[in-house]
Scaffold this motif. Structure first.
Motif, mmCIF file in Angstrom:
data_model
loop_
_atom_site.group_PDB
_atom_site.id
_atom_site.type_symbol
_atom_site.label_atom_id
_atom_site.label_comp_id
_atom_site.label_asym_id
_atom_site.label_seq_id
_atom_site.Cartn_x
_atom_site.Cartn_y
_atom_site.Cartn_z
ATOM 1 N N ALA A 1 0.835 -1.205 0.000
ATOM 2 C CA ALA A 1 0.000 0.000 0.000
ATOM 3 C C ALA A 1 0.869 1.253 0.000
ATOM 4 O O ALA A 1 0.492 2.276 -0.566
ATOM 5 C CB ALA A 1 -0.931 -0.006 1.213
ATOM 6 N N GLU B 1 -6.350 -14.667 6.915
ATOM 7 C CA GLU B 1 -7.127 -13.448 7.159
ATOM 8 C C GLU B 1 -6.620 -12.301 6.275
ATOM 9 O O GLU B 1 -7.388 -11.567 5.671
ATOM 10 C CB GLU B 1 -7.024 -13.029 8.633
ATOM 11 C CG GLU B 1 -7.885 -11.804 8.929
ATOM 12 C CD GLU B 1 -7.519 -11.074 10.206
ATOM 13 O OE1 GLU B 1 -6.457 -11.354 10.792
ATOM 14 O OE2 GLU B 1 -8.300 -10.205 10.605
ATOM 15 N N VAL B 2 -5.299 -12.198 6.203
ATOM 16 C CA VAL B 2 -4.709 -11.058 5.510
ATOM 17 C C VAL B 2 -4.701 -11.284 3.985
ATOM 18 O O VAL B 2 -4.639 -10.324 3.217
ATOM 19 C CB VAL B 2 -3.296 -10.767 6.053
ATOM 20 C CG1 VAL B 2 -2.861 -9.375 5.650
ATOM 21 C CG2 VAL B 2 -3.255 -10.912 7.557
ATOM 22 N N VAL C 1 -4.196 8.863 0.826
ATOM 23 C CA VAL C 1 -5.177 7.813 0.526
ATOM 24 C C VAL C 1 -5.603 7.099 1.803
ATOM 25 O O VAL C 1 -4.846 7.031 2.768
ATOM 26 C CB VAL C 1 -4.620 6.762 -0.467
ATOM 27 C CG1 VAL C 1 -4.689 7.263 -1.877
ATOM 28 C CG2 VAL C 1 -3.199 6.362 -0.097
ATOM 29 N N THR C 2 -6.809 6.589 1.783
ATOM 30 C CA THR C 2 -7.337 5.787 2.886
ATOM 31 C C THR C 2 -7.482 4.353 2.391
ATOM 32 O O THR C 2 -8.257 4.090 1.481
ATOM 33 C CB THR C 2 -8.701 6.346 3.350
ATOM 34 O OG1 THR C 2 -8.491 7.606 3.990
ATOM 35 C CG2 THR C 2 -9.392 5.416 4.325
ATOM 36 N N TYR C 3 -6.689 3.455 2.969
ATOM 37 C CA TYR C 3 -6.754 2.028 2.610
ATOM 38 C C TYR C 3 -7.499 1.249 3.684
ATOM 39 O O TYR C 3 -7.240 1.451 4.875
ATOM 40 C CB TYR C 3 -5.347 1.426 2.504
ATOM 41 C CG TYR C 3 -4.712 1.543 1.139
ATOM 42 C CD1 TYR C 3 -4.927 0.552 0.184
ATOM 43 C CD2 TYR C 3 -3.898 2.615 0.808
ATOM 44 C CE1 TYR C 3 -4.339 0.641 -1.076
ATOM 45 C CE2 TYR C 3 -3.311 2.708 -0.445
ATOM 46 C CZ TYR C 3 -3.536 1.717 -1.383
ATOM 47 O OH TYR C 3 -2.964 1.800 -2.612
ATOM 48 N N GLY C 4 -8.366 0.362 3.269
ATOM 49 C CA GLY C 4 -9.010 -0.522 4.237
ATOM 50 C C GLY C 4 -10.174 0.113 4.953
ATOM 51 O O GLY C 4 -10.392 -0.133 6.139
ATOM 52 N N ALA C 5 -10.931 0.941 4.237
ATOM 53 C CA ALA C 5 -12.123 1.569 4.821
ATOM 54 C C ALA C 5 -13.191 0.514 5.103
ATOM 55 O O ALA C 5 -13.085 -0.633 4.690
ATOM 56 C CB ALA C 5 -12.666 2.627 3.868
ATOM 57 N N GLN C 6 -14.203 0.960 5.800
ATOM 58 C CA GLN C 6 -15.311 0.062 6.115
ATOM 59 C C GLN C 6 -16.450 0.285 5.134
ATOM 60 O O GLN C 6 -16.744 1.420 4.753
ATOM 61 C CB GLN C 6 -15.792 0.351 7.535
ATOM 62 C CG GLN C 6 -16.791 -0.681 8.028
ATOM 63 C CD GLN C 6 -17.269 -0.389 9.430
ATOM 64 O OE1 GLN C 6 -16.995 0.663 9.984
ATOM 65 N NE2 GLN C 6 -17.992 -1.332 9.990
ATOM 66 N N THR C 7 -17.070 -0.815 4.723
ATOM 67 C CA THR C 7 -18.297 -0.701 3.919
ATOM 68 C C THR C 7 -19.283 -1.694 4.517
ATOM 69 O O THR C 7 -18.893 -2.775 4.929
ATOM 70 C CB THR C 7 -18.077 -1.091 2.450
ATOM 71 O OG1 THR C 7 -17.603 -2.443 2.407
ATOM 72 C CG2 THR C 7 -17.114 -0.176 1.747
ATOM 73 N N MET D 1 -7.879 -5.040 -1.094
ATOM 74 C CA MET D 1 -7.264 -3.726 -1.298
ATOM 75 C C MET D 1 -6.569 -3.650 -2.654
ATOM 76 O O MET D 1 -5.918 -2.634 -2.944
ATOM 77 C CB MET D 1 -6.258 -3.437 -0.180
ATOM 78 C CG MET D 1 -6.904 -3.188 1.162
ATOM 79 S SD MET D 1 -5.659 -2.633 2.366
ATOM 80 C CE MET D 1 -6.206 -3.459 3.831
ATOM 81 N N TRP E 1 -22.179 -0.680 0.341
ATOM 82 C CA TRP E 1 -21.139 -0.692 -0.678
ATOM 83 C C TRP E 1 -20.340 -1.994 -0.793
ATOM 84 O O TRP E 1 -19.670 -2.221 -1.787
ATOM 85 C CB TRP E 1 -20.133 0.454 -0.430
ATOM 86 C CG TRP E 1 -20.661 1.787 -0.861
ATOM 87 C CD1 TRP E 1 -21.049 2.814 -0.057
ATOM 88 C CD2 TRP E 1 -20.875 2.229 -2.209
ATOM 89 N NE1 TRP E 1 -21.482 3.869 -0.805
ATOM 90 C CE2 TRP E 1 -21.386 3.538 -2.134
ATOM 91 C CE3 TRP E 1 -20.685 1.647 -3.467
ATOM 92 C CZ2 TRP E 1 -21.716 4.285 -3.256
ATOM 93 C CZ3 TRP E 1 -21.000 2.387 -4.595
ATOM 94 C CH2 TRP E 1 -21.515 3.691 -4.487
ATOM 95 N N PHE F 1 -18.046 -3.545 -4.090
ATOM 96 C CA PHE F 1 -16.588 -3.746 -4.070
ATOM 97 C C PHE F 1 -16.251 -5.182 -4.444
ATOM 98 O O PHE F 1 -15.359 -5.446 -5.247
ATOM 99 C CB PHE F 1 -16.024 -3.422 -2.675
ATOM 100 C CG PHE F 1 -15.617 -1.992 -2.531
ATOM 101 C CD1 PHE F 1 -14.377 -1.565 -2.997
ATOM 102 C CD2 PHE F 1 -16.465 -1.067 -1.946
ATOM 103 C CE1 PHE F 1 -13.998 -0.237 -2.876
ATOM 104 C CE2 PHE F 1 -16.091 0.268 -1.827
ATOM 105 C CZ PHE F 1 -14.863 0.676 -2.290
ATOM 106 N N GLN G 1 -7.535 -9.514 2.748
ATOM 107 C CA GLN G 1 -7.352 -8.057 2.794
ATOM 108 C C GLN G 1 -6.436 -7.588 1.665
ATOM 109 O O GLN G 1 -6.660 -6.536 1.071
ATOM 110 C CB GLN G 1 -6.840 -7.662 4.182
ATOM 111 C CG GLN G 1 -7.981 -7.761 5.194
ATOM 112 C CD GLN G 1 -7.541 -8.106 6.592
ATOM 113 O OE1 GLN G 1 -6.460 -8.621 6.801
ATOM 114 N NE2 GLN G 1 -8.386 -7.832 7.559
#
Lengths: 316, 423
Positions: free
Chosen positions: B87, B106-107, B223-229, B114, B233, B237, B110
């Protein structure tokens, strides 16, 4: 480069990189703690944020409260996200690929006490041991607030939480709060400190020292939680004052693992009982059968304060 | 090995390689990672992928690497560090196996969510319990819904080639997805084989410079990485992510094509061997593909059986159309899954069947679970499977159990037996 803030007016009108538009509860101390970190420097910032109240309240797509580079991966790995970004910065700097190579960049990670004391403990330990140049700030509200008020290993003895509720035969949480500051100092981190938002000058000074430090820094920030500590939303600073003045949250710093300095000595020390009395989470302690817990807590606070003073005196 | 240094540039020294090197699969990964000039590797040791990381560490110690090498405290942290680094904006890779891969699951989601083009060398190994360090495909199968591009190498040469191609595919501006390059633990990873490498310059130029997309280190545009939806939304995504993954097949083909033009080594989403006139076919993954080719050749020569082999080089996005096309003219198929199927049929059975169900010709198809925990898949085992499917082909219907365990000691184990189905 540190930003110079001389008085409360400047403090409150300083340009915000943490936007006022967010979803944190009215009276939540998180926003004060975070805002002042972003306000205390003109350097570029990369921020890693663990899952938790701060994260879910500041980056709900398509909105963001962050006028800085920001990343959230998971609950446990904010320190590692910062590690990875810092490693990339070092490579790109060496390879001459940074767009603005002369402007300093600071790496900061935020996590709640659940993310820090519990699930992210190993990740934080690893990142500090590896010596990444970053500042980790724990927003310590002593509870899993985002998931509905469960006990963490930062929850103080006697607190009623949703997983350690006070009841007919229980006075709530039985364990003493984990001493995270001591643990991080034991890693040999060059700078470790405890801060509280009511003592904002002390907090900002420590932040600036943290950002100026090469290597890993750990800051434990007392973050009074109106929802889970159960006090009125306009009493955050009052409660925080009682936290620092009762020495439940002593303010101090440790340099290079050993050099301890107490940075705030209350003129009038408030009894622990008074600090507990203004919070709903400790209400049950004032029943006769639970009074012994209050005495035990006062004793523990006294002993810790004694220890801190002796360590400061001897310089170890 | 002679060293060369380009003048006036701060960069890693180059290695001069022979036309043919003797490398195992791990060294093939490590060399390709060195040549890619990765900016950050965050890694943690686990058998049998450890020598990839050892090899990379030695290259670093000898001055052949100019990126950062972050020795994290777990595989979860390895992938977390990779996400943070990617990122920030640069080329990133790691390697792992088995339990380590399970820990980073888990990652993985992500990383793909992302849209970070991280390359992961996955040296396939069984998952505990019981603990087992040997090769099977349990870890590969565990990751198949993680939204990564997944490719499979059947030998060390392919491990090297696909690792190089992995960067180019994932980092393509129309893709921007993480890429998992699989190879078999031990059989491929620890067996020295002839590998034809590219020179450092040719390899790096083939991959190309890293192209930044929304890097955190560009402070003109935070930039904002890993926002919540939430329900508003999240679905959109995930839909876009699926579209990117499905569309990546075009880029994968064109990178394969470009690589063929450069090296004369050809890769396809679905590889077919001896399939021109085949009546029966095995579908497999990993080093078993080469074993099956050997068995098919023997059966053709000695028994006159028209045996062929089909292998899915690309596992995600699953090449449904190409699989159906490759198997259109056979009468019976055996799908070989090297992973405990957890209460259903094997992944290859399910996906190959799904591909064929849509096609005109529907060959008889059955499923074999084999090689768990590194159990050898012998030529005799494979020939027995071919003998089974010859029976299915001759009968024009399933006369063997739908699912059998091949190479298992003790009484035979099978599920969905034909007699039960007929009843």
């Amino acid at each position: 480069m540190s930003k110079i803030i001389k008085n409360l007016k400047q403090f409150s009108t300083s340009n915000d990189r943490f936007e006022g538009a967010h979803l944190l509860c009215p009276g939540c101390a998180h926003s004060i703690i975070v805002r002042e970190l972003l306000n205390c420097t003109d350097d570029n910032l990369v921020i890693a944020n663990a899952t938790g109240c701060l994260e879910v309240c500041t980056a709900v797509y398509p909105h963001t409260s962050w006028d800085a580079s920001w990343i959230h991966i998971g609950f446990e790995n904010a320190a590692t996200a910062a590690s990875g970004a810092e490693a990339m910065y070092k490579t790109l700097k060496r390879k001459g690929r940074l767009k603005d190579p002369n402007k300093p960049v600071k790496f900061v990670a935020f996590g709640g006490d659940g993310a820090t004391y519990d699930i992210g403990f190993q990740f934080l330990s690893g990142a500090v041991e590896r010596g990444h140049d970053f500042t980790y700030i724990c927003l310590d509200n002593e509870v899993y607030a985002n998931t509905g008020g469960q006990r963490s290993s930062s929850t103080p003895r006697g607190a009623s939480t949703t997983t350690t509720p006070a009841g007919r035969v229980s006075y709530g949480n039985k364990k003493y709060k984990k001493d995270m500051v001591a643990i991080m100092a034991a890693h040999g981190a060059p700078y470790v400190a405890q801060v509280a938002p009511n003592k904002w000058k002390d907090m900002v000074k420590k932040y600036q020292k943290a950002l100026a430090t090469k290597g890993p820094v750990y800051i434990n920030a007392m973050s009074a939680c109106t929802t889970e500590w159960k006090f009125p939303a306009d009493k955050t600073i009052d409660i925080s004052d009682m936290g620092t003045d009762s020495l439940v949250f002593p303010l101090y710093e440790i340099e290079n693992g050993t050099k301890l300095t107490i940075t705030y000595r209350p003129k009038n020390i408030v009894p622990v009982r008074d600090y507990l009395g203004v919070q709903g989470r400790f209400k049950h302690l004032f029943k006769k059968e639970n009074e012994h817990v209050i005495e035990e807590m006062q004793k523990a606070v006294n002993e810790k304060w004694e220890l801190l003073q002796r360590r400061e005196e001897v310089g170890v | 090995m002679a060293r060369k240094k380009e003048e006036g540039k701060v960069m890693a020294e180059k290695l001069e390689l022979q036309d043919i090197e003797v490398w195992d699969g791990n060294m093939a990964f490590a060399q390709a990672m060195r040549q890619a000039q990765i900016d950050v590797v965050a890694a943690y040791p686990i058998t049998p992928s450890t020598p990839t990381v050892h090899g990379y560490a030695k290259f670093l110690a000898d001055g052949y690497i100019d990126g950062e090498f972050v020795l994290v405290e777990s595989e979860h942290a390895a992938m977390s560090g990779c996400v943070g680094a990617a990122a920030a904006g640069g080329r990133v890779a790691t390697a792992t196996s088995s339990q380590g891969f399970a820990l980073m699951i888990e990652v993985l989601y992500q990383a793909s969510g992302m849209r970070l083009p991280i390359v992961l060398g996955l040296v396939n190994r069984a998952l505990a319990s019981p603990l087992n360090v040997n090769g099977d495909h349990s870890d590969m199968y565990l990751g198949r819904d993680a939204g990564w591009i997944m490719v499979d190498a059947f030998n060390a040469q392919e491990a090297y080639d696909l690792m190089l191609m992995g960067f180019k595919i994932g980092e393509d501006l129309s893709v921007r997805l993480p890429v998992m390059v699989n190879q078999d633990g031990f059989i491929t990873s620890h067996t020295a084989q002839n590998v034809k490498p590219l020179s450092d310059d040719v390899a790096y130029n083939f991959i190309g410079e890293y192209k930044e997309v929304n890097p955190m280190l560009d402070f003109c545009k935070p930039v904002t990485y890993g926002a919540q939806t939430e329900e508003d939304w999240h679905f959109e995504f995930k839909a876009r992510q699926q579209k990117a993954l499905m569309d990546s097949s075009k880029v994968i083909s064109s990178v394969f094509e470009e690589f063929k033009n450069l090296t004369n080594r050809e890769y396809k989403a679905v590889e077919s061997y001896l399939m021109d006139d085949a009546k029966v076919a095995i579908v497999a993954l990993g080093s078993t593909v080469e074993s099956a080719i050997q068995a098919a050749k023997d059966l053709r020569k000695n028994k006159g059986i028209k045996a062929g082999v089909v292998a899915t080089r690309v596992i995600r996005p699953f090449p449904f159309e190409e699989v159906a096309e490759a198997l259109q003219n056979v009468e019976a198929i055996a799908t070989l899954d090297r992973s405990a199927p957890g209460g259903t049929l094997g992944m290859l059975f399910n996906e190959v069947s799904a591909a064929l169900y849509q096609s005109k010709n529907r060959p008889v198809i059955n499923n074999y679970i084999y090689g768990l925990g590194g159990r050898d898949m012998t030529q005799a085992d494979i020939k027995e499977i071919y003998a089974d499917i010859v029976k299915n082909a001759e009968a024009g219907k399933l006369v063997t159990p739908l699912q059998q365990f091949s190479g298992l000691r003790g009484p035979k184990l099978s599920f969905f037996n034909q007699e039960q189905i007929d009843e």
